[in-house]
Write a protein that holds these residues in place. Structure first.
Motif, short mmCIF file in Angstrom:
data_model
loop_
_atom_site.label_atom_id
_atom_site.label_comp_id
_atom_site.label_asym_id
_atom_site.label_seq_id
_atom_site.Cartn_x
_atom_site.Cartn_y
_atom_site.Cartn_z
N HIS A 187 1.01 -1.23 -0.05
CA HIS A 187 0.19 -0.25 0.10
C HIS A 187 1.28 1.17 -0.01
CE1 HIS A 187 -3.25 2.88 1.42
NE2 HIS A 187 -3.71 2.34 1.09
N ALA A 188 2.11 1.54 0.82
CA ALA A 188 3.11 2.51 1.03
C ALA A 188 3.54 2.43 -0.12
CB ALA A 188 3.97 2.16 1.76
N ARG A 189 4.14 1.46 -0.78
CA ARG A 189 5.00 1.66 -2.45
C ARG A 189 3.80 2.14 -3.59
NH1 ARG A 189 5.31 -0.90 -7.07
NH2 ARG A 189 3.43 -2.77 -5.68
N LEU A 190 2.95 1.72 -3.24
CA LEU A 190 1.77 2.01 -4.47
C LEU A 190 1.28 3.44 -4.23
CD1 LEU A 190 -0.40 -0.83 -4.59
CD2 LEU A 190 1.02 -0.39 -6.31
N HIS A 191 1.15 4.18 -3.07
CA HIS A 191 1.14 5.56 -2.83
C HIS A 191 2.28 6.99 -3.42
CE1 HIS A 191 -3.21 6.20 -1.15
NE2 HIS A 191 -2.95 4.95 -0.88
N ASP A 192 3.29 5.80 -2.68
CA ASP A 192 4.26 6.71 -3.55
C ASP A 192 4.28 6.82 -4.38
OD1 ASP A 192 7.13 7.73 -2.97
OD2 ASP A 192 7.91 5.67 -4.49
N LEU A 193 3.88 5.47 -5.21
CA LEU A 193 3.97 6.28 -6.34
C LEU A 193 3.48 6.43 -7.73
CD1 LEU A 193 5.17 4.83 -9.53
CD2 LEU A 193 3.88 3.26 -9.44
N LEU A 194 1.77 6.68 -6.60
CA LEU A 194 1.02 7.71 -6.93
C LEU A 194 1.42 8.96 -7.00
CD1 LEU A 194 -1.97 7.08 -8.17
CD2 LEU A 194 -2.87 7.34 -5.67
N SER A 195 2.13 9.23 -5.87
CA SER A 195 2.05 10.78 -6.10
C SER A 195 3.24 11.34 -6.84
CB SER A 195 3.30 10.86 -3.98
OG SER A 195 4.67 10.28 -4.66
N HIS A 196 4.47 10.30 -7.45
CA HIS A 196 4.97 10.72 -8.44
C HIS A 196 4.47 11.36 -10.17
CE1 HIS A 196 8.90 10.75 -6.76
NE2 HIS A 196 8.88 9.34 -5.85
N GLU A 197 3.87 13.02 -10.13
CA GLU A 197 2.83 13.16 -10.86
C GLU A 197 3.51 13.03 -12.15
OE1 GLU A 197 0.03 14.12 -11.41
OE2 GLU A 197 -0.50 13.85 -9.04
N GLU A 198 4.76 13.09 -12.29
CA GLU A 198 5.84 13.53 -13.42
C GLU A 198 6.21 12.05 -14.47
OE1 GLU A 198 8.83 11.89 -10.00
OE2 GLU A 198 6.66 13.18 -10.32
N TRP A 199 4.75 10.52 -13.82
CA TRP A 199 4.71 9.60 -14.21
C TRP A 199 3.72 8.98 -14.36
CZ3 TRP A 199 7.85 6.97 -9.40
CH2 TRP A 199 9.42 7.44 -9.68
N GLN A 200 3.06 9.97 -14.55
CA GLN A 200 1.37 9.70 -14.61
C GLN A 200 0.96 9.64 -15.56
OE1 GLN A 200 -0.64 8.16 -11.88
NE2 GLN A 200 2.30 8.30 -10.84
N GLN A 201 1.80 9.39 -17.18
CA GLN A 201 1.23 9.79 -18.39
C GLN A 201 -0.37 7.92 -18.94
OE1 GLN A 201 3.98 9.40 -18.02
NE2 GLN A 201 4.58 11.80 -17.52
N GLY A 202 -0.79 8.92 -19.58
CA GLY A 202 -1.69 7.26 -20.15
C GLY A 202 -2.59 6.87 -19.16
N HIS A 203 -2.79 6.15 -18.55
CA HIS A 203 -3.58 4.98 -18.12
C HIS A 203 -3.33 4.39 -15.75
CE1 HIS A 203 -7.23 4.95 -20.67
NE2 HIS A 203 -6.27 5.20 -21.65
N LEU A 204 -1.56 5.02 -16.12
CA LEU A 204 -0.92 4.69 -15.09
C LEU A 204 -1.62 4.99 -13.73
CD1 LEU A 204 1.45 2.73 -13.94
CD2 LEU A 204 2.36 5.21 -13.75
N ARG A 205 -2.61 5.98 -13.87
CA ARG A 205 -3.22 6.80 -12.78
C ARG A 205 -4.45 5.27 -12.30
NH1 ARG A 205 -2.17 10.42 -10.02
NH2 ARG A 205 -3.66 11.77 -8.27
#
Length: 179
Positions: free
Chosen positions: A137-155
């Motif tokens: 859960h913590a790892r996924l929230h960290d990933l979500l916090s990086h707006e620069e990686w949120q292209q396409g359908h990743l979010r």
């Protein structure tokens, strides 16, 4: 086992075979078939999970024939005291962080045979599983916090993964409450 006390693929298959005998003596072919079919249904066909021979478990003294000798005569096999001890060691081993086929199989096997442990040990294993999911859960929230990686359908995918891990955490809480 790996250095972190988690199971290697061969040990997961050994847990499946030993657990299959936990209810009493069974025929060699039944055990082999059950282990192969269960593993394939959890992770799909995998050469990595063909596992060790039941003959090796006999040689190591973890199982013993009740009647017959082995594969050739479809012997009836039972767990030995050392086999029960090994099964308990496998059931209380750590689960590695991350989601992969081996972890899915180990978790499925632990849950399938969890009732063989004492209540306190069952709760410890559920708590350990909950901790694993909290880390995810913590790892996924960290990933979500990086707006620069949120292209396409990743979010949307990350949010779906977060919802699934939150369901797993809640499920662990319900399981602990009912234990």
């Amino acid at each position: 086992m790996y250095r972190d006390n988690s199971l290697i693929p061969k040990e997961a298959i050994r847990m499946a075979a030993l657990g299959a005998l936990s209810g009493g003596p069974r025929a060699y072919a039944d055990i082999a078939g059950e282990v192969r079919q269960f593993a394939a249904r959890i992770v799909g066909p995998s050469l990595d999970l063909l596992g060790s021979s039941i003959e090796l478990l006999k040689f190591e003294g973890l199982i013993a024939p009740v009647s017959g000798e082995g594969f050739e005569d479809n012997a009836q096999l039972r767990l030995t005291d050392d086999g029960w001890s090994a099964l308990k060691d496998y059931l209380t081993a750590a689960v590695r962080p991350g989601v992969n086929d081996l972890n899915k199989l180990v978790v499925a096997l632990k849950l399938r045979f969890l009732h063989l442990l004492e209540k306190e040990e069952q709760i410890e294993q559920i708590d350990a599983l909950r901790g694993l999911y909290e880390g995810e859960h913590a790892r996924l929230h960290d990933l979500l916090s990086h707006e620069e990686w949120q292209q396409g359908h990743l979010r949307a995918w990350i949010e779906m993964e977060i919802a699934q891990v939150e369901d797993r955490i809640a499920w662990c809480d319900r399981l602990t409450a009912s234990a």
